[in-house]
Scaffold this active site. Structure first.
Site, PDB file in Angstrom:
ATOM      1  N   CYS A  69       0.753  -1.264   0.000  1.00  0.00           N
ATOM      2  CA  CYS A  69       0.000   0.000   0.000  1.00  0.00           C
ATOM      3  C   CYS A  69       0.779   1.308   0.000  1.00  0.00           C
ATOM      4  CB  CYS A  69      -0.929   0.023   1.214  1.00  0.00           C
ATOM      5  SG  CYS A  69      -2.178  -1.264   1.230  1.00  0.00           S
ATOM      6  N   HIS A 127      -2.814   7.279   4.208  1.00  0.00           N
ATOM      7  CA  HIS A 127      -1.773   6.269   4.471  1.00  0.00           C
ATOM      8  C   HIS A 127      -0.369   6.760   4.140  1.00  0.00           C
ATOM      9  CE1 HIS A 127      -0.823   1.662   4.491  1.00  0.00           C
ATOM     10  NE2 HIS A 127      -0.727   2.206   5.687  1.00  0.00           N
TER      11      HIS A 127
HETATM   12 CA    CA Z   1      -3.101  -2.018  -0.940  1.00  0.00          CA
END
Ligand code: CA
Length: 450
Positions: A69, A127
């Site tokens: 990610c 994130h």
């Molecule tokens: Ca991901």
């Protein structure tokens, strides 16, 4: 001046001084390679993404710069291999940490687009650091709405860990979570597109869904559409993909309705390959077919992803087969905006390649690494793919003949192996060790056996 002459002049001026395109980056989270219609899925219909694909170049050798990610997002945000600035792991949810996030020394995509005269907005999963210094509004986005962590519960009020239950955030202020999160993000993105339709400036929108990342949670009406899928988790995952497709459909409909579709440059990718969500039972809820491996791996299944580039007024739809990478989004968008890219990028402007003006490959070599120096490396050059897992002997695959990386041909091509190992060593000189670690329990394994 007579009216027809005036119209002719206006038409001429608009063609000579074409307006800068809007730019939209759409990111799915943990989507399987084979789990959308335009990639061949018969099980999960995605009519809206398929409609976008029909207006796009489908990049059949499209990569993201990491098999999980946050590092992929750091690469997109900077146009640089995230290994250059130590962003090789996922930042933990640490609002007090000024190191666990996208390096403050890096110039971001939206910052450069603002300089190019754009209004910038981000919707969805961030994130890239929990400390206030890393907030999207501090990294170049005029507007932000979303979930600042690495994921979130999908239904309002659902119980879960701290990171996944934080309040949603609008420009630094808590906002209520009012509906299925994928739908809420889609609504927000469509509202952004509508709100800025008649501005005198172009806009850039970064739309990062957390779908179909876990937790596996889907609305009943979508689950019912997939009643024929017997395996419960696969059924829920399929419903999540379909809900994301519908949310993207809402955004595309708003683009059409406001007559912005022709001159909007859209990129679509998954941030990494589909994860094997049930390794213990041997059942894979995502489908990366025909690729080998999954999220976290440096085999193709880790970072070769569904990849679209759409700009109807400039790029003819079809397929594009040369290797490209999400690091290219930033320089491509800057070129589309008639703006000069910084000199330190790894991504390249894809426009001359995608329009057919240049027929050579945009990249000589692409590099991948997880686990820091000494970890797992992969390199793609032409049709060759070399994989080196830690200290193990390098493996070589010919992707033209073997997209599934099933036959290691290293023994037959020692010179190619040597060249690619040397290329990795050269590339690694421009990288540093990770500057923060992935959270415990969530860290991908450093080395994985075959
Ligand atoms: Ca991901």
């Amino acid at each position: 001046m007579k009216l027809p002459a005036l119209f002719a002049l206006l038409a001429l001026s608009s063609s000579v001084f074409a307006a800068k395109p809007n730019v939209m980056v759409i990111i799915a989270d943990d989507l399987g390679y084979h789990d959308v219609g335009f990639q061949g899925s018969k099980e999960i219909p995605t009519p809206h993404l398929d409609k976008l694909a029909a207006r796009s170049l489908i990049c059949t050798n499209g990569y993201v710069s990491h098999p999980f990610c946050s590092p992929t997002r750091a690469g997109i945000m900077t146009g640089r291999y995230q290994h250059r600035f130590g962003h090789e792991n996922n930042p933990a949810w640490l609002p007090e940490s000024t190191s666990a996030g996208l390096s403050m020394n890096e110039t971001t995509f939206p910052t450069l687009m603002k300089t190019a005269g754009y209004t910038t907005g981000a919707v969805g999963k961030w994130h890239l650091g929990a400390h206030p210094q890393f907030h999207p509004n501090k990294r170049g986005f005029d507007e932000y709405f979303g979930a600042l962590g690495g994921g979130h519960m999908y239904f309002p009020g659902a119980k879960g860990g701290a990171e996944y239950t934080i309040p949603l955030n609008r420009n630094g202020t808590d906002e209520p979570h009012t509906k299925y999160l994928t739908e809420q993000f889609g609504d927000e993105a469509a509202a952004f597109v509508g709100r800025h339709a008649n501005d005198d400036k172009p806009w850039m929108l970064y739309l990062a869904f957390n779908a179909p990342h876990t937790p596996l949670q889907a609305p009943t009406e979508w689950l019912e559409k997939f009643a024929a899928i017997p395996q419960e988790q696969r059924r829920t995952y399929a419903a999540m993909v379909a809900a994301m497709d519908a949310a993207i459909g809402g955004v595309l409909a708003k683009l059409d309705e406001t007559k912005q579709a022709e001159n909007t440059l859209i990129f679509f990718v998954s941030d990494n390959g589909g994860p094997n969500l049930a390794k213990k039972s041997g059942v894979n809820f995502t489908n990366n077919s025909p690729l080998r491996g999954a999220k976290g791996d440096v085999f193709e299944g880790g970072m070769r992803v569904p990849f679209l580039v759409s700009w109807p007024s400039k790029i003819k739809p079809g397929k594009y087969d040369q290797p490209v990478i999400a690091l290219d989004f930033l320089p491509t968008a800057l070129a589309a905006a008639d703006s000069t890219a910084p000199g330190n990028l790894d991504g390249v402007n894809l426009l001359p390649f995608l329009t057919g003006e240049k027929t050579t490959a945009p990249h000589d070599t692409l590099f991948f690494r997880t686990g820091g120096p000494g970890g797992n490396n992969a390199v793609r050059r032409g049709n060759w793919k070399l994989v080196r897992l830690g200290k193990a002997e390098p493996e070589l695959y010919d992707l033209a003949a073997d997209i599934g990386e099933s036959k290691n041909v290293a023994a037959g091509h020692p010179q190619v192996v040597q060249e690619l190992v040397t290329a990795i060593a050269e590339w690694e000189k421009g990288t540093i060790a990770p500057t923060f670690e992935s959270p415990k329990g969530g860290a991908p394994k450093k080395k994985k056996a075959k």
